[in-house]
Design a protein around this motif. Structure first.
Motif, PDB file in Angstrom:
ATOM      1  N   ILE A   1       7.421   7.396   2.599  1.00  0.00           N
ATOM      2  CA  ILE A   1       6.217   6.580   2.050  1.00  0.00           C
ATOM      3  C   ILE A   1       4.797   7.663   2.423  1.00  0.00           C
ATOM      4  O   ILE A   1       4.727   8.133   3.163  1.00  0.00           O
TER       5      ILE A   1
ATOM      6  N   ASP B   1       9.999   8.674   7.283  1.00  0.00           N
ATOM      7  CA  ASP B   1      10.283   7.887   5.985  1.00  0.00           C
ATOM      8  C   ASP B   1       9.614   8.740   4.844  1.00  0.00           C
ATOM      9  O   ASP B   1       9.056   9.755   5.309  1.00  0.00           O
TER      10      ASP B   1
ATOM     11  N   ASN C   1       3.729   4.507  13.064  1.00  0.00           N
ATOM     12  CA  ASN C   1       3.018   5.330  12.458  1.00  0.00           C
ATOM     13  C   ASN C   1       2.467   4.904  11.041  1.00  0.00           C
ATOM     14  O   ASN C   1       1.245   4.606  10.630  1.00  0.00           O
ATOM     15  N   THR C   2       3.368   4.488  10.121  1.00  0.00           N
ATOM     16  CA  THR C   2       3.144   4.124   8.991  1.00  0.00           C
ATOM     17  C   THR C   2       2.397   2.671   8.786  1.00  0.00           C
ATOM     18  O   THR C   2       1.533   2.463   8.212  1.00  0.00           O
TER      19      THR C   2
ATOM     20  N   LYS D   1      -1.171   3.047   9.664  1.00  0.00           N
ATOM     21  CA  LYS D   1      -2.041   3.569   8.848  1.00  0.00           C
ATOM     22  C   LYS D   1      -2.401   2.330   7.557  1.00  0.00           C
ATOM     23  O   LYS D   1      -3.478   2.467   6.995  1.00  0.00           O
TER      24      LYS D   1
ATOM     25  N   LEU E   1       0.955   7.841   1.937  1.00  0.00           N
ATOM     26  CA  LEU E   1       0.011   6.977   1.680  1.00  0.00           C
ATOM     27  C   LEU E   1      -1.366   7.773   1.294  1.00  0.00           C
ATOM     28  O   LEU E   1      -1.436   8.984   2.069  1.00  0.00           O
TER      29      LEU E   1
ATOM     30  N   TYR F   1       7.848  -3.668   9.726  1.00  0.00           N
ATOM     31  CA  TYR F   1       8.166  -2.403   8.628  1.00  0.00           C
ATOM     32  C   TYR F   1       8.910  -2.883   7.642  1.00  0.00           C
ATOM     33  O   TYR F   1       8.648  -2.570   6.568  1.00  0.00           O
TER      34      TYR F   1
END
Length: 234
Positions: free
Chosen positions: A8, A6, A106-107, A110, A10, A157
């Protein structure tokens, strides 16, 4: 359609330790299943550790009817809801699930932290297992796979990032075309993938994961994942 990442960004150096752990244990157990397939012991293993709704619903009925010993059976068989999450019936099933776990988990990890994510994954997988039992309580064929837990990850998500674009690959025979797709597209694609998970099946006499109410009830995980994020106000 294959999601690969993605957009995104962070501001964190946290590593997705829970996602790495989950991917590792799923791969390790797949290798163990392959070993058992070669030795002819896979069916026994899957029938012991897979989720068989009829066994749990029958034990629960006996317990309610006044058989105290049946509660031990209920508890033992409910453990299979967790163990079934880490077993898979085909190479396509585990590949699809782990790709989704890597891209979307994953995202998410986090953001909510490794320990929280692991709890979220197991709890949502358990609830989708319960949904499967209620949907088809008389099913005697094992249900295995992380599909319900992965659906919860996807639901959480999309609740958190409804407008995000997902870097994806469109495979066309020998060509792989990079494209961007809205995260919402993968709500639809998750259900399509369920129809493809018979490709590359392991040799399990008696079969696993029949396409029916119990199997498709894993889609409840989409709502459970979104509800978790809403309740936790993340």
């Amino acid at each position: 359609m294959i999601p690969i990442g993605d957009k995104i960004f962070l501001l964190t150096n946290k590593k997705p330790l829970a996602v790495w752990f989950l991917i590792g244990i799923n791969i390790a157990l797949l290798l163990w299943q392959i070993k058992l397939e070669i030795s002819g012991e896979l069916a026994t293993f899957v029938n012991t550790w897979g989720l068989i709704p009829e066994q749990i619903s029958t034990a629960f009925s006996n317990a309610i009817a006044g058989n105290p010993a049946a509660w031990l059976i209920v508890f033992w068989r409910c453990l299979s809801i967790f163990s079934a999450m880490f077993l898979h019936g085909s190479y396509s099933q585990i590949l699809g699930n782990l790709i989704f776990l890597w891209v979307f988990g994953n995202t998410l990890e986090k953001i909510i932290g490794s320990s929280h994510f692991l709890l979220f994954y197991l709890f949502c997988g358990f609830l989708t297992g319960i949904a499967q039992i209620f949907t088809e309580p008389s099913l005697t064929v094992p249900l295995i796979g992380a599909n319900g837990a992965i659906a919860s990850v996807l639901g959480a998500y999309i609740y958190k990032f409804p407008k995000v674009k997902i870097d994806s690959i469109l495979p066309l025979v020998i060509l792989y075309i990079p494209i961007e797709l809205p995260a919402f597209f993968y709500l639809f694609w998750w259900f399509v993938q369920q129809l493809l998970y018979g490709i590359g099946s392991l040799n399990i006499p008696g079969g696993v994961n029949p396409i029916g109410g119990g199997f498709l009830a894993q889609g409840v995980g989409l709502l459970i994942g979104a509800a978790w994020m809403l309740i936790m106000r993340i």
